[in-house]
Every structure is written in C-alpha cells, then in structure tokens.
Design a protein around this motif. Structure first.
Motif, PDB file in Angstrom:
ATOM      1  N   ASN A  13       0.838  -1.194   0.000  1.00 35.99           N
ATOM      2  CA  ASN A  13       0.000   0.000   0.000  1.00 35.99           C
ATOM      3  C   ASN A  13       0.876   1.248   0.000  1.00 35.99           C
ATOM      4  O   ASN A  13       1.896   1.301   0.705  1.00 35.99           O
ATOM      5  CB  ASN A  13      -0.902   0.036   1.237  1.00 35.99           C
ATOM      6  N   PHE A  14       0.468   2.249  -0.766  1.00 38.40           N
ATOM      7  CA  PHE A  14       1.189   3.518  -0.834  1.00 38.40           C
ATOM      8  C   PHE A  14       0.209   4.650  -0.544  1.00 38.40           C
ATOM      9  O   PHE A  14      -0.905   4.673  -1.074  1.00 38.40           O
ATOM     10  CB  PHE A  14       1.801   3.720  -2.220  1.00 38.40           C
ATOM     11  N   GLY A  15       0.635   5.572   0.302  1.00 38.01           N
ATOM     12  CA  GLY A  15      -0.217   6.725   0.602  1.00 38.01           C
ATOM     13  C   GLY A  15      -1.548   6.343   1.203  1.00 38.01           C
ATOM     14  O   GLY A  15      -2.593   6.826   0.780  1.00 38.01           O
ATOM     15  N   GLU A  16      -1.509   5.452   2.206  1.00 39.89           N
ATOM     16  CA  GLU A  16      -2.718   5.015   2.926  1.00 39.89           C
ATOM     17  C   GLU A  16      -3.790   4.508   1.962  1.00 39.89           C
ATOM     18  O   GLU A  16      -4.973   4.846   2.071  1.00 39.89           O
ATOM     19  CB  GLU A  16      -3.257   6.161   3.797  1.00 39.89           C
ATOM     20  N   GLY A  17      -3.346   3.715   0.989  1.00 40.22           N
ATOM     21  CA  GLY A  17      -4.290   3.060   0.097  1.00 40.22           C
ATOM     22  C   GLY A  17      -4.622   3.812  -1.174  1.00 40.22           C
ATOM     23  O   GLY A  17      -5.435   3.349  -1.981  1.00 40.22           O
ATOM     24  N   ILE A  18      -4.013   4.981  -1.374  1.00 35.99           N
ATOM     25  CA  ILE A  18      -4.239   5.729  -2.620  1.00 35.99           C
ATOM     26  C   ILE A  18      -3.825   4.879  -3.819  1.00 35.99           C
ATOM     27  O   ILE A  18      -4.445   4.897  -4.873  1.00 35.99           O
ATOM     28  CB  ILE A  18      -3.464   7.061  -2.608  1.00 35.99           C
ATOM     29  N   MET A  19      -2.749   4.095  -3.607  1.00 36.96           N
ATOM     30  CA  MET A  19      -2.260   3.227  -4.675  1.00 36.96           C
ATOM     31  C   MET A  19      -1.774   1.918  -4.061  1.00 36.96           C
ATOM     32  O   MET A  19      -1.258   1.894  -2.946  1.00 36.96           O
ATOM     33  CB  MET A  19      -1.115   3.924  -5.431  1.00 36.96           C
ATOM     34  N   LYS A  20      -1.978   0.831  -4.804  1.00 33.76           N
ATOM     35  CA  LYS A  20      -1.466  -0.475  -4.386  1.00 33.76           C
ATOM     36  C   LYS A  20      -0.539  -1.015  -5.462  1.00 33.76           C
ATOM     37  O   LYS A  20      -0.618  -0.626  -6.631  1.00 33.76           O
ATOM     38  CB  LYS A  20      -2.617  -1.457  -4.140  1.00 33.76           C
ATOM     39  N   GLY A  21       0.344  -1.934  -5.066  1.00 32.51           N
ATOM     40  CA  GLY A  21       1.244  -2.544  -6.018  1.00 32.51           C
ATOM     41  C   GLY A  21       1.477  -4.006  -5.675  1.00 32.51           C
ATOM     42  O   GLY A  21       1.610  -4.363  -4.500  1.00 32.51           O
ATOM     43  N   GLU A  22       1.527  -4.850  -6.714  1.00 37.64           N
ATOM     44  CA  GLU A  22       1.789  -6.276  -6.513  1.00 37.64           C
ATOM     45  C   GLU A  22       3.090  -6.657  -7.206  1.00 37.64           C
ATOM     46  O   GLU A  22       3.320  -6.300  -8.368  1.00 37.64           O
ATOM     47  CB  GLU A  22       0.649  -7.124  -7.075  1.00 37.64           C
ATOM     48  N   ILE A  23       3.957  -7.380  -6.487  1.00 39.22           N
ATOM     49  CA  ILE A  23       5.200  -7.867  -7.074  1.00 39.22           C
ATOM     50  C   ILE A  23       4.883  -9.029  -8.005  1.00 39.22           C
ATOM     51  O   ILE A  23       4.291 -10.028  -7.594  1.00 39.22           O
ATOM     52  CB  ILE A  23       6.194  -8.334  -5.980  1.00 39.22           C
ATOM     53  N   LEU A  24       5.298  -8.899  -9.281  1.00 43.21           N
ATOM     54  CA  LEU A  24       5.009  -9.932 -10.271  1.00 43.21           C
ATOM     55  C   LEU A  24       6.163 -10.907 -10.444  1.00 43.21           C
ATOM     56  O   LEU A  24       5.959 -12.100 -10.619  1.00 43.21           O
ATOM     57  CB  LEU A  24       4.675  -9.288 -11.623  1.00 43.21           C
ATOM     58  N   GLU A  25       7.386 -10.378 -10.411  1.00 38.83           N
ATOM     59  CA  GLU A  25       8.550 -11.266 -10.628  1.00 38.83           C
ATOM     60  C   GLU A  25       9.815 -10.614 -10.109  1.00 38.83           C
ATOM     61  O   GLU A  25       9.887  -9.401  -9.906  1.00 38.83           O
ATOM     62  CB  GLU A  25       8.707 -11.605 -12.117  1.00 38.83           C
ATOM     63  N   ILE A  26      10.834 -11.446  -9.909  1.00 40.95           N
ATOM     64  CA  ILE A  26      12.178 -10.985  -9.566  1.00 40.95           C
ATOM     65  C   ILE A  26      13.069 -11.220 -10.779  1.00 40.95           C
ATOM     66  O   ILE A  26      13.160 -12.345 -11.285  1.00 40.95           O
ATOM     67  CB  ILE A  26      12.737 -11.739  -8.344  1.00 40.95           C
ATOM     68  N   LYS A  27      13.708 -10.172 -11.253  1.00 39.61           N
ATOM     69  CA  LYS A  27      14.537 -10.280 -12.453  1.00 39.61           C
ATOM     70  C   LYS A  27      15.987 -10.570 -12.077  1.00 39.61           C
ATOM     71  O   LYS A  27      16.390 -10.439 -10.910  1.00 39.61           O
ATOM     72  CB  LYS A  27      14.457  -8.980 -13.268  1.00 39.61           C
ATOM     73  N   ASP A  28      16.782 -10.954 -13.080  1.00 40.55           N
ATOM     74  CA  ASP A  28      18.211 -11.140 -12.859  1.00 40.55           C
ATOM     75  C   ASP A  28      18.801  -9.837 -12.326  1.00 40.55           C
ATOM     76  O   ASP A  28      18.512  -8.759 -12.829  1.00 40.55           O
ATOM     77  CB  ASP A  28      18.907 -11.516 -14.173  1.00 40.55           C
ATOM     78  N   GLY A  29      19.630  -9.942 -11.311  1.00 42.97           N
ATOM     79  CA  GLY A  29      20.203  -8.742 -10.707  1.00 42.97           C
ATOM     80  C   GLY A  29      19.418  -8.275  -9.495  1.00 42.97           C
ATOM     81  O   GLY A  29      19.841  -7.353  -8.795  1.00 42.97           O
ATOM     82  N   GLY A  30      18.253  -8.915  -9.240  1.00 46.09           N
ATOM     83  CA  GLY A  30      17.518  -8.626  -8.012  1.00 46.09           C
ATOM     84  C   GLY A  30      16.450  -7.562  -8.105  1.00 46.09           C
ATOM     85  O   GLY A  30      15.760  -7.291  -7.113  1.00 46.09           O
ATOM     86  N   THR A  31      16.279  -6.913  -9.267  1.00 55.90           N
ATOM     87  CA  THR A  31      15.211  -5.926  -9.381  1.00 55.90           C
ATOM     88  C   THR A  31      13.859  -6.634  -9.426  1.00 55.90           C
ATOM     89  O   THR A  31      13.766  -7.811  -9.757  1.00 55.90           O
ATOM     90  CB  THR A  31      15.382  -5.049 -10.634  1.00 55.90           C
ATOM     91  N   ARG A  32      12.802  -5.899  -9.068  1.00 52.18           N
ATOM     92  CA  ARG A  32      11.455  -6.454  -9.035  1.00 52.18           C
ATOM     93  C   ARG A  32      10.565  -5.773 -10.065  1.00 52.18           C
ATOM     94  O   ARG A  32      10.685  -4.557 -10.286  1.00 52.18           O
ATOM     95  CB  ARG A  32      10.818  -6.223  -7.658  1.00 52.18           C
ATOM     96  N   VAL A  33       9.661  -6.541 -10.649  1.00 57.44           N
ATOM     97  CA  VAL A  33       8.614  -5.976 -11.502  1.00 57.44           C
ATOM     98  C   VAL A  33       7.366  -5.831 -10.650  1.00 57.44           C
ATOM     99  O   VAL A  33       6.898  -6.801 -10.043  1.00 57.44           O
ATOM    100  CB  VAL A  33       8.325  -6.858 -12.725  1.00 57.44           C
ATOM    101  N   ILE A  34       6.838  -4.606 -10.578  1.00 60.19           N
ATOM    102  CA  ILE A  34       5.650  -4.338  -9.778  1.00 60.19           C
ATOM    103  C   ILE A  34       4.552  -3.782 -10.680  1.00 60.19           C
ATOM    104  O   ILE A  34       4.821  -3.022 -11.610  1.00 60.19           O
ATOM    105  CB  ILE A  34       5.959  -3.353  -8.621  1.00 60.19           C
ATOM    106  N   GLU A  35       3.312  -4.198 -10.422  1.00 59.48           N
ATOM    107  CA  GLU A  35       2.168  -3.655 -11.155  1.00 59.48           C
ATOM    108  C   GLU A  35       1.327  -2.833 -10.187  1.00 59.48           C
ATOM    109  O   GLU A  35       0.913  -3.318  -9.132  1.00 59.48           O
ATOM    110  CB  GLU A  35       1.319  -4.766 -11.759  1.00 59.48           C
ATOM    111  N   PHE A  36       1.091  -1.558 -10.557  1.00 59.47           N
ATOM    112  CA  PHE A  36       0.339  -0.653  -9.701  1.00 59.47           C
ATOM    113  C   PHE A  36      -1.143  -0.658 -10.070  1.00 59.47           C
ATOM    114  O   PHE A  36      -1.514  -0.802 -11.232  1.00 59.47           O
ATOM    115  CB  PHE A  36       0.873   0.773  -9.822  1.00 59.47           C
ATOM    116  N   LYS A  37      -1.981  -0.462  -9.044  1.00 56.68           N
ATOM    117  CA  LYS A  37      -3.416  -0.277  -9.233  1.00 56.68           C
ATOM    118  C   LYS A  37      -3.826   0.989  -8.481  1.00 56.68           C
ATOM    119  O   LYS A  37      -3.435   1.179  -7.322  1.00 56.68           O
ATOM    120  CB  LYS A  37      -4.189  -1.491  -8.724  1.00 56.68           C
ATOM    121  N   TYR A  38      -4.634   1.821  -9.126  1.00 58.32           N
ATOM    122  CA  TYR A  38      -4.977   3.132  -8.573  1.00 58.32           C
ATOM    123  C   TYR A  38      -6.174   3.682  -9.347  1.00 58.32           C
ATOM    124  O   TYR A  38      -6.557   3.161 -10.399  1.00 58.32           O
ATOM    125  CB  TYR A  38      -3.783   4.084  -8.711  1.00 58.32           C
TER     126      TYR A  38
END
Length: 341
Positions: free
Chosen positions: A109-134
C-alpha cells in the motif's frame, strides 16, 4: 584495465550536498585532452570555449519523483521502492529495499491506500517488476506520493525539486538527473545560440545502469544495465550537418555521449532511432561522433570516470581530478563542472 586504475582519494567534505544559488556560477575546470593543460574558470565562461558552427548536445530527460515508500499489506512492514524503468502503462522495474520483503505475490500500500502494487517477478540482478493499481492519473499520484531519488551520498534535504532538473527538462522518465546540464540557465543557452552554436536535444532516461558499481577487477567484464534513448530525425540532421561542415560535437554529460555513440554507425553518421542501450565506454573506445565533453566530477572507480578517461586519457583525467581536489572543487551531482576541450 583494472578497476583500481580509476581510484582517487576524495575528502568527504568536497561532496556537494546542495546546489549553489546561481546555476552558472559553478566552477569550471578546463582540461585539454591532448596536452593535459588545466585552466580554472567559472561555468558562465563556457561560451568562450564554444565556436560558431559547433553543436551542443543536451539530454532533455526529466526526473520523476521515483522514490516511493510503501507498507506490505499483510505484515505492515515498511519498504522503499525506486522506479527504474516503465515496462508498460502500470508495470515498472524497481529496486526494492529490503528486497526480502518483496517476493512475487506480495502486495504493498502507498499513501494510505491511494495506490497499491503487486510484485510480479524478480529479475536477474535482483530488481522487481511491480504492477500498480490506482484511480486517476499515475503521474499525478506519483507527484503526490513520490520523492526525488537523490543519490545516497547527498544527505541534505532538497528544498526545491526543480534544482534537480535541468532548465530544459521535458520528457519524463529518469530515476536520476543528467547532472552536467544542471549548470545551464535559459539566459546562458540564449547567449550560446546567439553566438552561432547549434543546440540539439536527445533523450536518455537515466536508470540503474549509470550508477551500478563496477564489482569486477577487470573492467571489460562489467555489464551495464540497459537504458531507453531516443533521437529524432531533426536532431540527427543537426548533428550530422555540423560534422559535415567541420563543427565540433560537444556533448553535455555522459548520458549524451552514450546516446550519440549508441545511435551512430561506424562511419560517424548519427541515425534517427530509439531503443535500449547498455554501451560501456572505457579507455580503448574509438569515438565516432563526440568531439568534446562537458561533465561533472564523478565517483572513484565508476563507469562515468572510465568514460571520461576514454576521451581524455586516464592519466590526464586523474591529474585533473587531483588538481580539482587540491583546489577544493565540489564533486558529484550538485558539484562543479569540467570541460574537456
């Protein structure tokens, strides 16, 4: 070459924590790339080193407030996200701290629910792919919730966000500013145009690739992350016409250098194109288009000081850095500038 070949000793007090009041009032070290001769000037003097018929190349990317703080929905634990690049409308590649809390399926949750994000995958090198909903417009939400992603060596709070933007910043998408351009004012650019210098704008959205530390001893084994760039036909024509007429291509910042060199062919002709580049320029590289460079002072053993050394030689650059330290120049993002002529 070895990573340690690009080390220099930098006192912490020389790391600039805040921008100076007048952008063009920064100090400017002039380095002759052939002779190694050094001059000390102010940035407003740069116009004296540009000739009619030259072309100044600027990166018009705009920094987004890419640092977000969220809470994991189930555990309420705090996590920091740095948006690195947009994959599509609502999906981003991100750098997450601490990463162990951001596993696929985790929701934040970001900004007390103004926006949400779900982690979809972990890429090589450790970065994450996130999908936001708002609800609403993502850029407006980001502007409200996000913070400017200042480098970790800057401890002071930035009072004015626009001081981490160039005056010509236009296309949003960077996680960091192309800092060599921070020294220009609209007035100075107007004077440069009046002198007969062409001005061309390219775009490279600065991401993780520019700042990723070199962890291997042999620098040729280092791999850069990819960053998105764009050069339109109008800009390509300006630069190609300048070269054909005998003018010099003066790149402002290492991002402009990497963009131009990525999009040019072996004959030194710049192409109109867009795409991703992971070009790593270090000593031994043969420049195809760029002739001169305006740049800030960079971190020891970084890919940035390696790029500068490719243009002016490692020996000349390290000698100039030693002189800059001796003379008390300000270093890194909010620091002073160097012109390699």
């Amino acid at each position: 070459m070895k990573k340690e070949d690009f080390y220099f000793d930098l006192p912490e007090k020389l790391i600039a924590q805040t921008p100076i009041e007048n952008r063009e009032g920064s100090r400017l070290l002039i380095l002759d790339k052939e002779t190694g001769v050094i001059e000390h000037r102010f940035f407003s003097d740069i116009i004296q080193y540009l000739n009619p018929g030259d072309c100044l190349v600027l990166n018009n990317t705009r920094v987004i407030p890419a640092r977000l703080y969220g809470h994991r929905e189930d555990t309420k634990s705090s996590v920091e996200f740095l948006l690195l690049r947009r994959i599509d409308k609502d999906k981003w590649e991100t750098l997450v701290k601490p990463g162990k809390k951001a596993k696929p399926g985790a929701i934040f949750n970001f900004g007390e629910g103004i926006m949400k994000g779900e982690i979809l995958e972990i890429k090589d090198g450790g970065t994450r792919v996130i999908e936001f909903k708002y609800k609403g417009i993502f850029e407006e939400i980001l502007d409200k919730l996000g913070e400017m992603p200042l480098p970790p060596y800057i401890k002071e709070k930035l009072e004015d966000r626009e001081r981490y933007q160039t005056v010509y910043a236009k296309k949003e998408g960077s996680a960091a500013a192309p800092t060599a351009g921070l020294h220009f004012t609209e007035s100075l650019l107007h004077k440069i145009k009046e002198k007969g210098v062409n001005i061309a704008y390219i775009t490279l959205h600065v991401g993780l690739g520019t700042f990723r530390p070199v962890k291997v001893d042999n620098i040729e084994e280092h791999t850069m992350h990819s960053e998105f760039y764009e050069i339109d036909e109008y800009t390509a024509n300006i630069i190609n016409n300048t070269k054909e007429a005998g003018g010099r291509i003066v790149a402002v910042g290492t991002t402009s250098v990497r963009t131009i060199e990525s999009a040019s062919d072996e004959d030194g002709r710049l192409n109109s194109k867009q795409g991703w580049t992971n070009i790593f320029i270090h000593p031994g590289y043969r420049f195809k288009v760029v002739d001169r460079l305006i740049t800030n002072f960079h971190l020891p053993e970084s890919t940035l000081i390696m790029l500068v050394s490719a243009l002016a030689s490692r020996e000349n650059v390290l000698q100039a850095y030693e002189e800059a330290v001796k003379q008390g120049y300000r270093f890194f993002s909010f620091g002073d500038a160097m012109f390699i002529k």
